[in-house]
Design a protein around this motif. Structure first.
Motif, PDB file in Angstrom:
ATOM      1  N   GLU A 491      -0.243   5.018 -18.357  1.00 25.79           N
ATOM      2  CA  GLU A 491       0.819   4.055 -18.677  1.00 25.79           C
ATOM      3  C   GLU A 491       1.838   3.922 -17.544  1.00 25.79           C
ATOM      4  O   GLU A 491       2.855   3.244 -17.710  1.00 25.79           O
ATOM      5  CB  GLU A 491       1.536   4.491 -19.957  1.00 25.79           C
ATOM      6  CG  GLU A 491       0.671   4.467 -21.203  1.00 25.79           C
ATOM      7  CD  GLU A 491       0.285   3.062 -21.621  1.00 25.79           C
ATOM      8  OE1 GLU A 491       1.098   2.129 -21.393  1.00 25.79           O
ATOM      9  OE2 GLU A 491      -0.829   2.875 -22.142  1.00 25.79           O
ATOM     10  N   LEU A 492       1.587   4.590 -16.418  1.00 24.67           N
ATOM     11  CA  LEU A 492       2.584   4.680 -15.352  1.00 24.67           C
ATOM     12  C   LEU A 492       3.072   3.311 -14.880  1.00 24.67           C
ATOM     13  O   LEU A 492       4.273   3.102 -14.684  1.00 24.67           O
ATOM     14  CB  LEU A 492       1.989   5.463 -14.175  1.00 24.67           C
ATOM     15  CG  LEU A 492       2.975   6.057 -13.170  1.00 24.67           C
ATOM     16  CD1 LEU A 492       3.968   6.973 -13.853  1.00 24.67           C
ATOM     17  CD2 LEU A 492       2.217   6.819 -12.078  1.00 24.67           C
ATOM     18  N   TYR A 493       2.147   2.401 -14.722  1.00 27.39           N
ATOM     19  CA  TYR A 493       2.497   1.064 -14.219  1.00 27.39           C
ATOM     20  C   TYR A 493       3.468   0.350 -15.152  1.00 27.39           C
ATOM     21  O   TYR A 493       4.341  -0.403 -14.699  1.00 27.39           O
ATOM     22  CB  TYR A 493       1.213   0.241 -14.055  1.00 27.39           C
ATOM     23  CG  TYR A 493       1.452  -1.180 -13.577  1.00 27.39           C
ATOM     24  CD1 TYR A 493       1.717  -1.445 -12.243  1.00 27.39           C
ATOM     25  CD2 TYR A 493       1.417  -2.237 -14.488  1.00 27.39           C
ATOM     26  CE1 TYR A 493       1.951  -2.752 -11.808  1.00 27.39           C
ATOM     27  CE2 TYR A 493       1.643  -3.542 -14.061  1.00 27.39           C
ATOM     28  CZ  TYR A 493       1.912  -3.789 -12.735  1.00 27.39           C
ATOM     29  OH  TYR A 493       2.143  -5.074 -12.304  1.00 27.39           O
ATOM     30  N   HIS A 494       3.327   0.595 -16.465  1.00 29.91           N
ATOM     31  CA  HIS A 494       4.185  -0.076 -17.446  1.00 29.91           C
ATOM     32  C   HIS A 494       5.503   0.666 -17.664  1.00 29.91           C
ATOM     33  O   HIS A 494       6.481   0.067 -18.103  1.00 29.91           O
ATOM     34  CB  HIS A 494       3.451  -0.200 -18.786  1.00 29.91           C
ATOM     35  CG  HIS A 494       2.150  -0.932 -18.691  1.00 29.91           C
ATOM     36  ND1 HIS A 494       2.075  -2.298 -18.503  1.00 29.91           N
ATOM     37  CD2 HIS A 494       0.865  -0.491 -18.743  1.00 29.91           C
ATOM     38  CE1 HIS A 494       0.808  -2.666 -18.444  1.00 29.91           C
ATOM     39  NE2 HIS A 494       0.052  -1.596 -18.590  1.00 29.91           N
ATOM     40  N   ASN A 497       9.613   0.257 -13.477  1.00 26.07           N
ATOM     41  CA  ASN A 497       9.705  -1.102 -12.957  1.00 26.07           C
ATOM     42  C   ASN A 497      10.593  -1.082 -11.712  1.00 26.07           C
ATOM     43  O   ASN A 497      11.704  -0.556 -11.752  1.00 26.07           O
ATOM     44  CB  ASN A 497      10.319  -2.011 -14.033  1.00 26.07           C
ATOM     45  CG  ASN A 497      10.307  -3.477 -13.646  1.00 26.07           C
ATOM     46  OD1 ASN A 497      10.371  -3.824 -12.469  1.00 26.07           O
ATOM     47  ND2 ASN A 497      10.230  -4.339 -14.644  1.00 26.07           N
ATOM     48  N   ASP A 623       8.574   2.990  -3.951  1.00 26.82           N
ATOM     49  CA  ASP A 623       7.237   3.455  -3.551  1.00 26.82           C
ATOM     50  C   ASP A 623       7.224   4.972  -3.370  1.00 26.82           C
ATOM     51  O   ASP A 623       6.258   5.642  -3.756  1.00 26.82           O
ATOM     52  CB  ASP A 623       6.802   2.773  -2.252  1.00 26.82           C
ATOM     53  CG  ASP A 623       6.446   1.305  -2.470  1.00 26.82           C
ATOM     54  OD1 ASP A 623       6.210   0.930  -3.641  1.00 26.82           O
ATOM     55  OD2 ASP A 623       6.406   0.546  -1.481  1.00 26.82           O
ATOM     56  N   TYR A 626       7.333   6.410  -6.925  1.00 28.58           N
ATOM     57  CA  TYR A 626       6.065   6.194  -7.630  1.00 28.58           C
ATOM     58  C   TYR A 626       5.000   7.148  -7.113  1.00 28.58           C
ATOM     59  O   TYR A 626       4.220   7.718  -7.878  1.00 28.58           O
ATOM     60  CB  TYR A 626       5.616   4.740  -7.450  1.00 28.58           C
ATOM     61  CG  TYR A 626       4.506   4.314  -8.393  1.00 28.58           C
ATOM     62  CD1 TYR A 626       4.796   3.763  -9.640  1.00 28.58           C
ATOM     63  CD2 TYR A 626       3.171   4.456  -8.027  1.00 28.58           C
ATOM     64  CE1 TYR A 626       3.786   3.361 -10.500  1.00 28.58           C
ATOM     65  CE2 TYR A 626       2.154   4.064  -8.876  1.00 28.58           C
ATOM     66  CZ  TYR A 626       2.468   3.514 -10.107  1.00 28.58           C
ATOM     67  OH  TYR A 626       1.459   3.139 -10.956  1.00 28.58           O
ATOM     68  N   TYR A 630       2.982   9.909  -9.241  1.00 24.16           N
ATOM     69  CA  TYR A 630       1.520   9.784  -9.296  1.00 24.16           C
ATOM     70  C   TYR A 630       0.836  11.059  -8.805  1.00 24.16           C
ATOM     71  O   TYR A 630      -0.113  11.554  -9.426  1.00 24.16           O
ATOM     72  CB  TYR A 630       1.089   8.589  -8.448  1.00 24.16           C
ATOM     73  CG  TYR A 630      -0.388   8.269  -8.538  1.00 24.16           C
ATOM     74  CD1 TYR A 630      -0.869   7.481  -9.584  1.00 24.16           C
ATOM     75  CD2 TYR A 630      -1.292   8.767  -7.608  1.00 24.16           C
ATOM     76  CE1 TYR A 630      -2.224   7.188  -9.693  1.00 24.16           C
ATOM     77  CE2 TYR A 630      -2.646   8.487  -7.711  1.00 24.16           C
ATOM     78  CZ  TYR A 630      -3.107   7.697  -8.756  1.00 24.16           C
ATOM     79  OH  TYR A 630      -4.448   7.433  -8.863  1.00 24.16           O
TER      80      TYR A 630
END
Length: 635
Positions: A491-494, A497, A623, A626, A630
């Motif tokens: 779900e990381l992308y959601h 933001n 970035d 993230y 990740y």
């Protein structure tokens, strides 16, 4: 039309035998005494005569039957945009109604502008289900293919299963607390002494049915025994014989052959369905007509509601239930269900599915199914949905064990007895070739497999099981946390933001920081205007800082869409009495609330570390942030 709280008030009064004070009602419903008095006045305005009467002793119902008809004759007013969405989904996808937008506004007491706002919120909240809510020639419609509609329908039915159909508190309100406690302890003691695992849902189901049988016998309403010839007869289990004797002694009752047979089938349907899943064994205890009937019902429910009830955990108990239901029809006697009102009120969709099933059974048995029996059908369906939701949080386990000297059965039971809250055994196999295509989180094997190197394979020797329990417990904890990390990674992308990521903002205290983040969330349509007050209410109750990390959040998961705004501060922001360098504001929607605990635990583990300040110094952009998240989730 009654509000949800007014319905709760009537339901609570229905359970009282004498007058109760406004303070008692306010405490039970978590509202003020003033609200109780206001609700009483509103409810009384629904009839020509007073529905709730008051005296110096408190409040009571003037006529319980009027209150019951009022509850079942009214639908509650949905109070949030999600509740209104669920109502609309039910109307369109279950009742197959054409819904006029203006009529819908009138029914739920909202303006047309609020409906337009709701439409926008629904399309954000339900985007992942690939559906779109819209108006078409003044009609409200759900635009999606049939597969997506079925997934959406399945989602809201599973959400309804969050209403605990059956728990100990409910039984206390239906029966003597002393009786419930004594019977519960007696039942639990028998299972523990025999080292037999029974999950919470099956235990509560068995406890309820035993209370019904016990209550019936104590009132002198034992059913006369008339064996049904075409029902398979089975020798009683020694555990059941001992259990019956203990209940008879404890409560000074005598069970006849009918009650003992009922308890025997009850035990068989609730204890470890995997242990009786062979076709040969099933044929001995379940009438094949009942099995075929259940399979047809499972297919019909899936085709109409998208709900999968095809697991043995449902099929075996339900088939046995159909056996006993058929027997009751032949005898012309049915069991009262004390949960009928609760189920109809708290779980209308599950009850609707039970009605669908009952209509099919009525045709098969050529006998109308009474409401009490429909509620038992709902109990089986709802319990299975609760069990499935619970199993989602467990590790999927395969047991690889040759069926030698009953090792398989003994090991299966021992594993569940010790680790039933952590693992869900989805398969028992004798050979590796049987499971090559199966997906699992852990494979527990009694066969050494040195030629396979995998972190999710665990070997144990069944001869000295106790020597492995501590090590296996540690292994399961590690795997569960690893699984939570994978869920967050997916779900990381959601969750994050770039438009809600900030480095070294000018604000210098937590109030300004929280207000800034809530303002950004409001501007981007994630929350409503009251969100800042909700977050500050939680923060004022207890500071949310953890060393260099702060995680302010609202108590309720009522965001329009889930996201986590982030602030990185290299110099630190004073939170309570010391600076924090990372601020996360988990903003969770009602649809995602069940994932909040796992999300919270994983996020804390990523940032709650001694060298966090040094890590923060390396983060200058979204970035960077993230990539940090990740890489740590992938370890």
């Amino acid at each position: 039309m009654l509000t949800a709280k007014q319905i709760e008030l009537l339901t609570l009064l229905l359970k009282q035998e004498t007058s109760v004070t406004a303070s008692f009602l306010a405490h039970e419903l978590h509202i003020s005494v003033r609200s109780i008095k206001s609700y009483v006045a509103s409810i009384n305005s629904e009839g020509n005569n007073k529905i709730i009467v008051s005296s110096n002793k408190g409040y009571r119902l003037a006529d319980k039957s009027i209150a019951e008809s009022l509850i079942h004759g009214h639908s509650t007013i949905p109070e949030s945009y999600i509740q209104r969405a669920y109502l609309l989904i039910r109307k369109i996808l279950i009742d197959h109604q054409e819904v006029d937008s203006f009529d819908f506004c009138h029914e739920v007491f909202i303006s047309y502008s609020t409906l337009k706002s709701d439409l926008a919120k629904w399309n954000i909240a339900f985007k992942r289900y690939h559906v779109r809510f819209a108006t078409k020639q003044s009609k409200l419609v759900i635009l999606a293919d049939e597969t997506s509609k079925r997934k959406l329908l399945s989602k809201i039915i599973f959400e309804e299963a969050d209403h605990k159909l059956l728990d100990i508190a409910t039984l206390y309100k239906l029966y003597s607390q002393e009786t419930v406690q004594h019977l519960s302890c007696l039942l639990r003691r028998h299972f523990d002494q025999n080292k037999i695992y029974i999950n919470d849902y099956s235990f509560m189901n068995m406890l309820l049915h035993l209370l019904i049988i016990l209550d019936r016998v104590k009132k002198g309403s034992s059913l006369s025994y008339h064996p049904v010839k075409d029902t398979p007869q089975q020798q009683q289990n020694p555990l059941v014989i001992s259990l019956c004797e203990s209940i008879e002694k404890q409560f000074k009752v005598d069970f006849n052959a009918n009650e003992k047979e009922e308890i025997d089938l009850l035990a068989r349907s609730n204890i470890n369905s995997h242990l009786i899943n062979s076709d040969l064994h099933l044929s001995k205890i379940i009438d094949q007509n009942s099995m075929s009937l259940t399979q047809t019902i499972v297919n019909n429910v899936y085709n109409n509601y998208g709900i999968d009830l095809s697991k043995n955990s449902f099929i075996i108990p339900f088939s046995l239930h159909l056996n006993t239901l058929y027997n009751r029809i032949k005898r012309g006697s049915f069991n009262p269900n004390p949960l009928l009102s609760n189920i109809k009120l708290e779980c209308p969709l599950i009850y609707e599915i039970a009605i669908f099933v009952s209509l099919f059974l009525s045709d098969v048995f050529n006998q109308k199914i009474p409401e009490d029996e429909i509620a038992f059908l709902a109990l089986h369906i709802g319990t299975e949905l609760e069990r499935q939701k619970s199993n989602e949080q467990k590790l999927k386990c395969i047991l690889l064990c040759p069926n030698y000297l009953d090792w398989r059965e003994q090991l299966y039971n021992k594993l569940l007895f010790h680790f039933g809250s952590d693992i869900h055994i989805i398969e028992i196999a004798s050979h590796l070739s049987e499971i090559t295509s199966k997906k699992y989180d852990i494979l527990i094997t009694t066969t050494q497999m040195d030629y396979i190197h995998s972190s999710n394979i665990y070997y144990l020797c069944p001869l000295n099981f106790d020597d492995y329990t501590a090590e296996l417990a540690k292994k399961l904890r590690e795997l569960k946390f690893s699984l939570k990390k994978k869920q967050v990674l997916a779900e990381l992308y959601h969750l994050f933001n770039p438009t809600l990521f900030f480095v070294d903002p000018p604000m210098e205290n937590k109030v300004d920081i929280i207000e800034f983040l809530c303002t950004q969330l409001l501007k981007q349509g994630y929350v409503n205007e009251s969100y800042f007050d909700q977050v500050m209410e939680r923060e004022d109750a207890s500071s949310t800082d953890f060393d260099d990390l702060a995680v302010p959040h609202a108590m309720k998961c009522n965001a329009i869409k889930t996201v986590i705004p982030v602030i990185i501060s290299h110099k630190g922001i004073i939170w309570k009495s010391k600076p924090v360098h990372v601020i996360l504001l988990p903003t969770i929607s009602e649809l995602d609330k069940k994932h909040f605990a796992a999300l919270y635990e994983v996020i804390l583990s990523l940032f709650n570390q001694r060298n966090l300040k040094e890590t923060v110094l390396t983060i200058h952009s979204f970035d960077d942030f993230y990539q940090y998240i990740y890489s740590h989730l992938n370890t």
